[in-house]
Structures are given as structure tokens and as C-alpha cells.
Design a protein around this motif. Structure first.
Motif, PDB file in Angstrom:
ATOM      1  N   GLU A  66      11.771  12.090  -6.464  1.00 30.17           N
ATOM      2  CA  GLU A  66      12.162  11.914  -8.026  1.00 30.17           C
ATOM      3  C   GLU A  66      11.065  10.995  -8.568  1.00 30.17           C
ATOM      4  OE1 GLU A  66      15.382   9.886 -11.173  1.00 30.17           O
ATOM      5  OE2 GLU A  66      15.867   9.835  -8.883  1.00 30.17           O
ATOM      6  N   VAL A  67      10.846  11.484  -9.718  1.00 32.18           N
ATOM      7  CA  VAL A  67       9.983  10.789 -10.502  1.00 32.18           C
ATOM      8  C   VAL A  67      10.446  10.469 -11.860  1.00 32.18           C
ATOM      9  CG1 VAL A  67       7.560  10.926 -11.722  1.00 32.18           C
ATOM     10  CG2 VAL A  67       7.992  12.088  -9.786  1.00 32.18           C
ATOM     11  N   ALA A  68      10.527   9.107 -12.376  1.00 30.10           N
ATOM     12  CA  ALA A  68      11.553   8.799 -13.566  1.00 30.10           C
ATOM     13  C   ALA A  68      10.400   8.126 -14.644  1.00 30.10           C
ATOM     14  CB  ALA A  68      12.286   7.912 -13.559  1.00 30.10           C
ATOM     15  N   ILE A  69      10.143   8.821 -15.643  1.00 33.18           N
ATOM     16  CA  ILE A  69       9.240   8.593 -16.723  1.00 33.18           C
ATOM     17  C   ILE A  69       9.762   7.858 -17.709  1.00 33.18           C
ATOM     18  CG2 ILE A  69       7.560   9.420 -18.272  1.00 33.18           C
ATOM     19  CD1 ILE A  69       7.376  11.933 -16.452  1.00 33.18           C
ATOM     20  N   PHE A 107       4.425   1.099 -24.016  1.00 32.42           N
ATOM     21  CA  PHE A 107       3.119   1.745 -23.867  1.00 32.42           C
ATOM     22  C   PHE A 107       2.241   0.398 -23.203  1.00 32.42           C
ATOM     23  CE2 PHE A 107      -1.250   2.320 -25.365  1.00 32.42           C
ATOM     24  CZ  PHE A 107      -1.542   3.552 -25.039  1.00 32.42           C
ATOM     25  N   PRO A 108       1.472   0.676 -22.381  1.00 33.54           N
ATOM     26  CA  PRO A 108       1.293   2.121 -21.513  1.00 33.54           C
ATOM     27  C   PRO A 108       2.399   2.829 -20.860  1.00 33.54           C
ATOM     28  CG  PRO A 108      -0.030   0.462 -20.350  1.00 33.54           C
ATOM     29  CD  PRO A 108       0.639  -0.018 -21.688  1.00 33.54           C
ATOM     30  N   ARG A 109       2.602   3.870 -20.996  1.00 37.86           N
ATOM     31  CA  ARG A 109       3.693   4.643 -20.289  1.00 37.86           C
ATOM     32  C   ARG A 109       3.669   4.230 -18.745  1.00 37.86           C
ATOM     33  NH1 ARG A 109       4.506   5.280 -25.030  1.00 37.86           N
ATOM     34  NH2 ARG A 109       4.461   7.470 -26.001  1.00 37.86           N
ATOM     35  N   GLU A 110       4.820   4.388 -18.253  1.00 39.20           N
ATOM     36  CA  GLU A 110       5.009   4.206 -16.939  1.00 39.20           C
ATOM     37  C   GLU A 110       6.084   5.246 -16.157  1.00 39.20           C
ATOM     38  OE1 GLU A 110       5.340  -0.885 -16.993  1.00 39.20           O
ATOM     39  OE2 GLU A 110       7.097   0.372 -16.337  1.00 39.20           O
ATOM     40  N   PHE A 111       5.887   5.463 -14.842  1.00 41.55           N
ATOM     41  CA  PHE A 111       6.429   6.196 -14.330  1.00 41.55           C
ATOM     42  C   PHE A 111       6.890   5.621 -12.808  1.00 41.55           C
ATOM     43  CE2 PHE A 111       2.274   7.801 -13.183  1.00 41.55           C
ATOM     44  CZ  PHE A 111       2.298   7.676 -11.946  1.00 41.55           C
ATOM     45  N   THR A 112       8.172   5.917 -12.421  1.00 36.41           N
ATOM     46  CA  THR A 112       8.601   5.235 -11.079  1.00 36.41           C
ATOM     47  C   THR A 112       8.900   6.570  -9.989  1.00 36.41           C
ATOM     48  OG1 THR A 112       9.906   3.535 -12.177  1.00 36.41           O
ATOM     49  CG2 THR A 112      10.591   3.924 -10.050  1.00 36.41           C
ATOM     50  N   VAL A 113       8.180   6.434  -8.990  1.00 32.45           N
ATOM     51  CA  VAL A 113       8.353   7.219  -7.961  1.00 32.45           C
ATOM     52  C   VAL A 113       9.318   6.816  -6.673  1.00 32.45           C
ATOM     53  CG1 VAL A 113       6.917   8.316  -6.146  1.00 32.45           C
ATOM     54  CG2 VAL A 113       6.083   7.945  -8.427  1.00 32.45           C
ATOM     55  N   ASN A 132       0.770  -1.306   0.045  1.00 35.82           N
ATOM     56  CA  ASN A 132       0.120  -0.005  -0.046  1.00 35.82           C
ATOM     57  C   ASN A 132       0.730   1.117   0.024  1.00 35.82           C
ATOM     58  OD1 ASN A 132      -2.396  -1.557   0.135  1.00 35.82           O
ATOM     59  ND2 ASN A 132      -2.252  -1.603   2.309  1.00 35.82           N
ATOM     60  N   ASN A 133       2.146   1.272  -0.084  1.00 31.89           N
ATOM     61  CA  ASN A 133       2.920   2.394   0.124  1.00 31.89           C
ATOM     62  C   ASN A 133       4.070   2.299  -0.821  1.00 31.89           C
ATOM     63  OD1 ASN A 133       1.793   3.629   2.723  1.00 31.89           O
ATOM     64  ND2 ASN A 133       2.117   1.527   3.089  1.00 31.89           N
ATOM     65  N   ILE A 134       4.606   3.456  -0.870  1.00 35.41           N
ATOM     66  CA  ILE A 134       6.007   3.671  -1.550  1.00 35.41           C
ATOM     67  C   ILE A 134       7.013   3.677  -0.353  1.00 35.41           C
ATOM     68  CG2 ILE A 134       7.497   5.060  -3.020  1.00 35.41           C
ATOM     69  CD1 ILE A 134       4.887   6.344  -4.197  1.00 35.41           C
ATOM     70  N   ILE A 135       8.053   2.775  -0.606  1.00 39.24           N
ATOM     71  CA  ILE A 135       8.914   2.772   0.514  1.00 39.24           C
ATOM     72  C   ILE A 135      10.287   3.490   0.061  1.00 39.24           C
ATOM     73  CG2 ILE A 135      10.268   1.167   1.818  1.00 39.24           C
ATOM     74  CD1 ILE A 135       7.289   0.748   2.196  1.00 39.24           C
ATOM     75  N   PRO A 136      10.883   4.310   1.006  1.00 36.28           N
ATOM     76  CA  PRO A 136      12.112   4.992   0.833  1.00 36.28           C
ATOM     77  C   PRO A 136      13.038   4.036   0.351  1.00 36.28           C
ATOM     78  CG  PRO A 136      11.253   5.587   2.977  1.00 36.28           C
ATOM     79  CD  PRO A 136      10.329   4.356   2.558  1.00 36.28           C
ATOM     80  N   GLY A 137      13.908   4.756  -0.363  1.00 36.33           N
ATOM     81  CA  GLY A 137      15.164   3.923  -1.185  1.00 36.33           C
ATOM     82  C   GLY A 137      15.447   4.144  -2.503  1.00 36.33           C
ATOM     83  N   ASN A 138      15.950   3.119  -3.071  1.00 36.70           N
ATOM     84  CA  ASN A 138      16.409   3.320  -4.392  1.00 36.70           C
ATOM     85  C   ASN A 138      15.558   2.397  -5.437  1.00 36.70           C
ATOM     86  OD1 ASN A 138      18.894   4.787  -3.717  1.00 36.70           O
ATOM     87  ND2 ASN A 138      19.920   3.074  -3.205  1.00 36.70           N
ATOM     88  N   ARG A 143       8.676   2.796  -6.929  1.00 38.79           N
ATOM     89  CA  ARG A 143       7.342   2.232  -7.191  1.00 38.79           C
ATOM     90  C   ARG A 143       7.137   2.460  -8.387  1.00 38.79           C
ATOM     91  NH1 ARG A 143       3.375  -0.534  -3.720  1.00 38.79           N
ATOM     92  NH2 ARG A 143       2.189  -1.570  -5.257  1.00 38.79           N
ATOM     93  N   VAL A 144       6.658   1.500  -9.071  1.00 41.50           N
ATOM     94  CA  VAL A 144       6.326   1.691 -10.658  1.00 41.50           C
ATOM     95  C   VAL A 144       4.869   1.694 -11.054  1.00 41.50           C
ATOM     96  CG1 VAL A 144       6.339   0.627 -13.179  1.00 41.50           C
ATOM     97  CG2 VAL A 144       8.366   0.624 -11.349  1.00 41.50           C
ATOM     98  N   PHE A 145       4.333   2.752 -11.591  1.00 41.85           N
ATOM     99  CA  PHE A 145       3.038   2.999 -11.869  1.00 41.85           C
ATOM    100  C   PHE A 145       2.829   2.939 -13.343  1.00 41.85           C
ATOM    101  CE2 PHE A 145       3.497   4.692  -7.794  1.00 41.85           C
ATOM    102  CZ  PHE A 145       2.220   4.567  -7.159  1.00 41.85           C
ATOM    103  N   GLY A 146       1.496   2.460 -13.988  1.00 42.81           N
ATOM    104  CA  GLY A 146       1.286   2.665 -15.236  1.00 42.81           C
ATOM    105  C   GLY A 146       0.236   3.921 -15.563  1.00 42.81           C
ATOM    106  N   THR A 147       0.377   4.481 -16.553  1.00 43.48           N
ATOM    107  CA  THR A 147      -0.814   5.581 -16.703  1.00 43.48           C
ATOM    108  C   THR A 147      -1.363   5.762 -18.070  1.00 43.48           C
ATOM    109  OG1 THR A 147      -0.797   8.123 -16.284  1.00 43.48           O
ATOM    110  CG2 THR A 147       1.147   7.148 -17.267  1.00 43.48           C
ATOM    111  N   ASN A 148      -2.412   6.283 -18.207  1.00 41.98           N
ATOM    112  CA  ASN A 148      -3.127   6.525 -19.367  1.00 41.98           C
ATOM    113  C   ASN A 148      -2.504   7.634 -20.265  1.00 41.98           C
ATOM    114  OD1 ASN A 148      -4.414   8.135 -17.590  1.00 41.98           O
ATOM    115  ND2 ASN A 148      -6.231   7.897 -18.925  1.00 41.98           N
ATOM    116  N   ALA A 149      -1.567   8.457 -19.547  1.00 40.11           N
ATOM    117  CA  ALA A 149      -1.257   9.647 -20.248  1.00 40.11           C
ATOM    118  C   ALA A 149      -0.174   9.273 -21.450  1.00 40.11           C
ATOM    119  CB  ALA A 149      -0.201  10.632 -19.215  1.00 40.11           C
TER     120      ALA A 149
END
Length: 86
Positions: A42-45, A50-56, A6-12, A15-21
Motif C-alpha cells: 500500500e502507498v498512502a498519499i 506541503f511538501p507532499r508526503e506518502f507512506t509506504v 535503511n529499510n521499510i520494515i513490514p507491518g502497520n 515508512r514516510v517519505f517527502g516528495t517534490n511532486a
């Protein structure tokens, strides 16, 4: 559910998310919105898939619902893609 699910854990790992953008400007808007959340460093896109992903990446524990809500406020969706493997 667990703290890792349920969370993004600090560190290296982040957490990867998919998006419809799809467009670069939309992805930049998502990045800007997410960086407003206290603790996100940081947010790495990934524009190469496809679909696009970003890592938080964060400096503290952040609830994924906070990320989903922030991305939704930009008019898009954020779906967690994987759990952190420890």
C-alpha cells in the motif's frame, strides 16, 4: 546505519517519505510506480501538507534506495522523513 534506518520494515507502521511532486496526477504516478515493487502492499498519499508526503507499507523488508530509484524514474524525489519507532 541500521536495518531500520535503511529499510521499510513490514507491518502497520510504514515508512514516510517527502516528495517534490505537487499535482494529483504526479502523486498517482508515484503510487503506481511504487506498487510495481515486489513486497509493497500500500502507498498512502498525504495531500493535505506541503511538501507532499506518502507512506509506504510493505509485506517484506525493502531497501529505501529501491523506493527512491523508482520515484526518481517518474521524475520526482523521495526523501525518507522519519525512522520507525520500536
Amino acid at each position: 546505519m541500521s536495518i531500520i534506518t535503511n529499510n521499510i520494515i513490514p507491518g502497520n507502521h510504514g515508512r514516510v517519505f517527502g516528495t517534490n511532486a505537487k499535482e494529483d496526477v504526479d502523486l498517482e504516478t508515484i503510487e503506481t510506480k511504487l506498487l510495481e515493487i515486489d513486497g509493497i502492499k500500500e502507498v498512502a498519499i498525504n495531500k493535505n501538507i506541503f511538501p507532499r508526503e506518502f507512506t509506504v507499507y510493505s509485506t517484506k523488508i525493502i531497501d529505501i534506495r529501491e523506493v527512491e530509484t523508482k520515484v526518481k524514474s517518474a521524475g520526482f524525489h523521495a526523501i525518507p522523513k522519519e525512522n520507525l519507532d520500536i
